[in-house]
Design a protein around this motif. Sequence first.
Motif: not given
Length: 195
Positions: A168-195
Motif C-alpha cells: 500500500l505504501r508503494a501504491l501511495a508512492w506511485v499515486i502521490s510521488g511521496r512515501d506517506l509513512k512519515p506523515w502517517a507516523l506523525r498522525q498516528w504514532p500509536e499505530l506504529f509503536s513497538q510493544p
Amino acid sequence: MGLGIRSLLLVSALVGGAALATPLRPFTKAALTRQNPQRILVLGGDADRERIGLRLARQLELPLVVSGGTNPEYAQWLMEHEGLGKNEVRLDYRAQDTLGNFTSLVDELEGEGVEHVLLVTSEDHLPRAMIVGGIVAGSRGIRLTGVPVSCAERCRTESMGKRWGDGLRALAWVISGRDLKPWALRQWPELFSQP
C-alpha cells in the motif's frame, strides 16, 4: 431506442476502458516484456545477497546495482574478489528500507531504458520485495524477476500485514510521488509503536 442504449453503453465502456488503461499501460508493458534482463539489483542487508549478485553479474555480464548494501570498503573487497571493477557495479546508499530501494532508483533505470531487472534478495524478503518492486518498477514499465538467496536458519517469515502494508505504501508512492509513512507516523504514532 434499444440501439441507442447499446451504443451509449458501448461508448461508455470504451471511454472507461481507455481511462483505466492509460494508468495501467506501464504495468502491462512490464508484464508482457520479452526483454532479457538488463540489470541486476541487489537489495542490501546481507553480504550473501551481494555475493550472489556479484557472481550473477560476472556470469551474465550484466551491470549490477547494490541498494543499501554492506559498508563501501567491504563491498569494494567483494567486487575485487569476484573480479568486477568499479564501472561494472554501482553502490547506492540512499535507501532506508525496501520501498526506498526501488523509489531511489526506478526513475534512473527507466531513463537508462531498462525494461527487465533481476532482483536479488533473501528468500524470506523476496515476497515483500516483489510486491513493492512490482508496483514501483511496474509503474515505470520495468519487469522484475526474483532471485532468492538462501537464508537457512536466519530466515524470518514476514507477515502478510507487513507485505501488504508496504504494498500500500508503494501504491501511495506511485499515486502521490511521496512515501506517506512519515506523515502517517506523525498522525498516528500509536499505530506504529513497538510493544
